[in-house]
Design an enzyme around this catalytic site. Structure first.
Site, mmCIF file in Angstrom:
data_model
loop_
_atom_site.group_PDB
_atom_site.id
_atom_site.type_symbol
_atom_site.label_atom_id
_atom_site.label_comp_id
_atom_site.label_asym_id
_atom_site.label_seq_id
_atom_site.Cartn_x
_atom_site.Cartn_y
_atom_site.Cartn_z
ATOM 1 N N PRO A 204 -9.036 10.274 11.558
ATOM 2 C CA PRO A 204 -8.072 10.821 10.606
ATOM 3 C C PRO A 204 -6.813 9.958 10.560
ATOM 4 O O PRO A 204 -6.337 9.490 11.593
ATOM 5 C CB PRO A 204 -7.733 12.198 11.180
ATOM 6 C CG PRO A 204 -8.846 12.523 12.095
ATOM 7 C CD PRO A 204 -9.420 11.251 12.583
ATOM 8 N N GLY A 205 -6.314 9.741 9.362
ATOM 9 C CA GLY A 205 -5.042 9.032 9.239
ATOM 10 C C GLY A 205 -5.130 7.528 9.282
ATOM 11 O O GLY A 205 -4.120 6.847 9.294
ATOM 12 N N THR A 206 -6.353 6.984 9.281
ATOM 13 C CA THR A 206 -6.451 5.530 9.336
ATOM 14 C C THR A 206 -6.382 4.915 7.945
ATOM 15 O O THR A 206 -6.505 3.705 7.804
ATOM 16 C CB THR A 206 -7.759 5.090 10.016
ATOM 17 O OG1 THR A 206 -8.824 5.903 9.536
ATOM 18 C CG2 THR A 206 -7.660 5.228 11.515
ATOM 19 N N GLY A 207 -6.223 5.737 6.931
ATOM 20 C CA GLY A 207 -6.002 5.185 5.603
ATOM 21 C C GLY A 207 -7.243 5.135 4.727
ATOM 22 O O GLY A 207 -7.328 4.309 3.828
ATOM 23 N N LYS A 208 -8.189 6.036 4.945
ATOM 24 C CA LYS A 208 -9.405 6.027 4.127
ATOM 25 C C LYS A 208 -9.106 6.422 2.691
ATOM 26 O O LYS A 208 -9.524 5.746 1.749
ATOM 27 C CB LYS A 208 -10.449 6.989 4.729
ATOM 28 C CG LYS A 208 -10.887 6.615 6.112
ATOM 29 C CD LYS A 208 -11.885 7.607 6.675
ATOM 30 C CE LYS A 208 -11.314 8.979 6.885
ATOM 31 N NZ LYS A 208 -10.257 9.052 7.893
ATOM 32 N N THR A 209 -8.374 7.513 2.548
ATOM 33 C CA THR A 209 -8.031 7.966 1.202
ATOM 34 C C THR A 209 -7.212 6.903 0.486
ATOM 35 O O THR A 209 -7.447 6.596 -0.684
ATOM 36 C CB THR A 209 -7.256 9.292 1.293
ATOM 37 O OG1 THR A 209 -7.967 10.190 2.127
ATOM 38 C CG2 THR A 209 -7.066 9.897 -0.064
ATOM 39 N N GLU A 425 6.641 15.422 38.188
ATOM 40 C CA GLU A 425 6.631 14.205 37.367
ATOM 41 C C GLU A 425 6.853 12.968 38.232
ATOM 42 O O GLU A 425 6.245 11.926 37.997
ATOM 43 C CB GLU A 425 7.691 14.284 36.266
ATOM 44 C CG GLU A 425 7.466 15.402 35.250
ATOM 45 C CD GLU A 425 6.085 15.391 34.616
ATOM 46 O OE1 GLU A 425 5.481 14.314 34.469
ATOM 47 O OE2 GLU A 425 5.592 16.485 34.278
ATOM 48 N N HIS A 428 3.535 11.943 39.627
ATOM 49 C CA HIS A 428 2.725 11.166 38.671
ATOM 50 C C HIS A 428 3.206 9.720 38.624
ATOM 51 O O HIS A 428 2.424 8.779 38.725
ATOM 52 C CB HIS A 428 2.888 11.717 37.255
ATOM 53 C CG HIS A 428 2.124 12.975 36.971
ATOM 54 N ND1 HIS A 428 0.776 13.082 37.196
ATOM 55 C CD2 HIS A 428 2.517 14.158 36.445
ATOM 56 C CE1 HIS A 428 0.381 14.301 36.828
ATOM 57 N NE2 HIS A 428 1.420 14.967 36.375
ATOM 58 N N ASP A 500 -3.339 18.845 33.956
ATOM 59 C CA ASP A 500 -3.699 17.627 34.688
ATOM 60 C C ASP A 500 -5.081 17.781 35.309
ATOM 61 O O ASP A 500 -5.907 16.874 35.233
ATOM 62 C CB ASP A 500 -2.692 17.369 35.816
ATOM 63 C CG ASP A 500 -1.307 17.078 35.276
ATOM 64 O OD1 ASP A 500 -1.221 16.621 34.122
ATOM 65 O OD2 ASP A 500 -0.328 17.310 36.011
HETATM 66 P P1 ADP Z 1 -7.242 9.346 5.979
HETATM 67 O O1 ADP Z 1 -7.718 9.638 4.611
HETATM 68 O O2 ADP Z 1 -7.979 8.247 6.655
HETATM 69 O O3 ADP Z 1 -7.135 10.529 6.873
HETATM 70 P P2 ADP Z 1 -4.886 8.618 4.579
HETATM 71 O O4 ADP Z 1 -5.442 7.599 3.699
HETATM 72 O O5 ADP Z 1 -4.661 9.956 3.998
HETATM 73 O O6 ADP Z 1 -5.753 8.778 5.882
HETATM 74 O O7 ADP Z 1 -3.543 8.051 5.213
HETATM 75 C C1 ADP Z 1 -2.417 8.824 5.367
HETATM 76 C C2 ADP Z 1 -1.173 8.003 5.195
HETATM 77 O O8 ADP Z 1 -1.012 7.078 6.261
HETATM 78 C C3 ADP Z 1 -1.197 7.149 3.953
HETATM 79 O O9 ADP Z 1 -0.742 7.865 2.874
HETATM 80 C C4 ADP Z 1 -0.272 6.019 4.310
HETATM 81 O O10 ADP Z 1 1.062 6.379 4.076
HETATM 82 C C5 ADP Z 1 -0.452 5.876 5.793
HETATM 83 N N1 ADP Z 1 -1.381 4.784 6.112
HETATM 84 C C6 ADP Z 1 -2.553 4.907 6.752
HETATM 85 N N2 ADP Z 1 -3.134 3.698 6.909
HETATM 86 C C7 ADP Z 1 -2.323 2.797 6.345
HETATM 87 C C8 ADP Z 1 -2.382 1.373 6.190
HETATM 88 N N3 ADP Z 1 -3.407 0.649 6.659
HETATM 89 N N4 ADP Z 1 -1.358 0.780 5.559
HETATM 90 C C9 ADP Z 1 -0.327 1.493 5.087
HETATM 91 N N5 ADP Z 1 -0.217 2.815 5.194
HETATM 92 C C10 ADP Z 1 -1.190 3.479 5.830
HETATM 93 ZN ZN ZN Z 2 1.437 16.760 35.326
HETATM 94 MG MG MG Z 3 -8.133 11.435 3.847
#
Ligand code: ADP
Ligand code: ZN
Ligand code: MG
Length: 605
Positions: A204-209, A425, A428, A500
């Protein structure tokens, strides 16, 4: 019911106000005096009447001096008859100037009806709004079968590959798709078969969309965007008809891209039967497969799907001719993180001492979305403090906020809890510092954050994908460091260590059952991957080993944990003075940064 929009409320109020003004005005303007019929007769006899108007039973009298009066007459007799009966002579009648008007003049009627009309109008207006809202719902019900895919044509939010940092390999793969969409004929002439489907996979959040939108932007073609979960509705069969509609629309606007986000919502393996609505999902999935097989690859429709759970997808989706092109989008490495940060830093004013490279170094494991969120948090923090630019502290603080949740300074610890947390802490940190395979300690704090009472932040010096056995062993020792420090110092332990312990036990189990790192059990994997559990298949743990092996696993896990405990105990015993020193510094300062932490060790030796 939704609250009515403001302008509607205002217009209703204005409307009502106008009504009220009009009705009072129309009544007031010719507000005639009510008089008796006999009085009118007298006035006629005294020659003071200038004219009389008869309107039904209403007799309006205008006097010589301009005042008006009204009176009522009996309905079955004419005014002249009545007046004659009252003894008015024909001559006198002439001076009275009588005109007879058609009954029901508009203004007159309105002035009678308005008072009763206002509440009715009010009701009508209210009903009108309610009906309109219900129609909205009805329309939605009627358009169930339509795909509801949104088309993105807006030039302003156009995204191109330049907006996506990093992901070089993925971009190269996808450029081919772009080429094809731009010029399908070139490929068709060569007899090349192009992929119908591209599956983007990544956390999630790697920029697929973002990437999918960039493809559409690069190719400059329509982009039909729908989320997998939108196929799943209350009624069976809706999903399938939506799929049909979606593909029909796509064919009409070819060349174009259909983008199905989060396809795992419908593309789960069929037949697992978990979660009730699997029938619907199966139908939808089947329809997708049918449509994908059905269309001619030459027309230029490409289906792009994104998922972060490729492991749960139905194998039929991944067959050649469907989503056969698979593009993995990884978490960004340090270089990529820096360029992502640069993209998102573009419109933000930073102080000179903010080095995005340093930020990238501090954020291993962050996704693109995390990074963009991090800079946003920093900007919000700076704005809250009324700063002119975003300072280094804002960025550093935001890193921790994204990692661990917001600081909870208000969660006041009692003196005793504070002391225990400090030693925990310190334990650790001390163990992590002493062991060669642990990541360096970046920060220790006893300010609670998220659900943690305090925290010790260790960050790897560089990005890594591989982990050594020795690293696991040292990490486990560091995890137990907190628990053991409490035991060592206070002779008792608290619930603060439960997380932990959980992590340590899980790590030990994985070392044995997943990574084949135990001598006694050898290079084998036991049981299926844990993250499949929710699929239903694995809901009863898939035990592909015997009771005897299970015992052996348990004893190996125990050995690992005991070994880690011993290692940590020895360190804490030997460096007890150091432990005290870290803990007292923590109690005094609440947080210790990397440099200060390392300086503590310098002064003793
Ligand atoms: P996914 O669909 O993989 O969960 P998103 O495409 O929705 O992730 O990414 C969420 C946001 O993170 C994007 O709108 C953008 O702002 C940022 N983001 C993620 N990957 C990149 C990237 N490679 N370059 C620039 N911005 C990115
Ligand atoms: Zn701890
Ligand atoms: Mg997405």
């Amino acid at each position: 019911m939704k609250p009515l929009p403001k302008n509607v409320i205002i217009s209703v109020i204005v409307f009502l106000a106008l009504l009220a003004i009009f009705s009072t005005y129309s009544l007031q303007n010719n507000e005639p005096k009510d008089v008796s019929f006999a009085a009118v007769v007298e006035q006629i006899q005294s020659q003071s009447v200038s004219s009389i108007t008869v309107e039904g039973n209403k007799v309006s009298v205008t006097l010589q001096d301009g005042t008006t009066e009204v009176t009522q007459k009996e309905s079955d007799a004419s005014l002249t008859e009545l007046l004659t009966q009252y003894g008015i002579s024909t001559g006198e009648l002439k001076t009275a100037n009588i005109t007879v008007k058609e009954q029901g003049g508009g203004a007159y009627l309105l002035s009678i009806l308005l008072p009763s009309l206002i509440p009715i109008l009010l009701l009508v207006v209210i009903f009108w709004f309610m009906i309109r809202q219900m129609q909205g719902a009805n329309n939605r019900a009627l358009s169930f079968g339509q795909s509801g895919a949104r088309e993105m044509k807006d030039q302003k939010q156009k995204v191109t590959f330049a907006d996506v940092a990093g992901a070089r390999e993925a971009k190269e793969e996808l450029l081919e798709v772009v080429e094809f969409l731009k010029n399908p004929k070139k490929f068709v002439d060569m007899g090349a078969k192009l992929p119908k489907g591209v599956l983007l996979m990544g956390r999630p959040g790697t920029g697929k969309t973002l990437m999918a939108r960039a493809i559409a932007g690069e190719a400059d073609v329509p982009f039909l965007h729908i989320s997998g979960s939108e196929f799943v509705e209350m009624f069976v069969g809706v999903g399938a008809s939506r799929v049909r509609d979606l593909f029909q629309r796509a064919k009409k606007s070819a060349p174009c891209i259909i983008f199905v986000d989060e396809i795992d919502a419908v593309g789960r393996q069929r037949g697992t039967g978990l979660g009730g609505s699997h029938d619907e999902r199966e139908q939808t999935l089947n329809q997708i497969l049918v449509e994908m097989d059905g269309f001619d690859p030459h027309i230029g429709v490409i289906v792009i799907a994104a998922t972060n759970r490729p492991d749960v997808l139905d194998p039929a989706l991944l067959r050649p001719g469907r989503f056969d092109r698979r593009v993995v989008i990884d978490l960004p490495d340090i270089q990529e993180r820096e360029s992502i940060l640069h993209i998102h830093a573009q419109n933000k004013p930073f102080a000179k001492d903010v080095d995005l490279r340093r930020v990238a170094e501090r954020t291993p494991g962050f996704s693109g979305a995390d990074l963009s969120n991090l800079l946003n948090e920093a900007a919000i923090r700076a704005a809250k403090a009324n700063q002119k630019e975003i300072k280094k502290e804002d960025v550093l603080e935001s890193i921790e906020k994204v990692l661990l949740g917001p600081e909870r300074r208000s969660a006041v610890l009692s003196e005793e809890e504070k002391k225990i947390t400090a030693y925990h802490e310190a334990g650790h940190a001390l163990v992590a510092h002493a062991l060669p395979y642990c990541d360096p300690v970046h920060k220790i704090s006893i300010i609670s954050r998220g659900s943690a009472g305090g925290y010790t932040l260790k960050l790897p010096a560089e990005d890594r994908r591989l982990y050594k056995r020795l690293e696991f062993l040292d990490d486990m020792a560091a995890m137990l460091g907190g628990f053991l420090a409490e035991k060592e110092v206070f002779g008792d332990v608290t619930t603060g260590a439960s997380d932990d312990l959980k992590k340590c036990t899980r790590m030990a189990r994985e070392v044995v059952t997943r990574y084949g790192m135990s001598e006694a059990l050898g290079p084998r994997v036991f049981g299926e991957a844990e993250d499949m559990i929710f699929l239903g298949k694995e809901i009863h743990e898939n035990r592909n080993y015997s009771e005897k092996t299970a015992e052996l696993i348990d004893s190996e896990v125990e050995k690992l944990v005991n070994g880690a405990q011993e290692k940590a105990r020895v360190i804490l015993k030997e460096q007890r003075t150091m432990l005290e020193k870290i803990a007292t510094t923590l109690l005094e300062k609440e947080t210790i940064e990397k440099e200060a932490f390392e300086a503590l060790f310098q002064t003793t030796t």
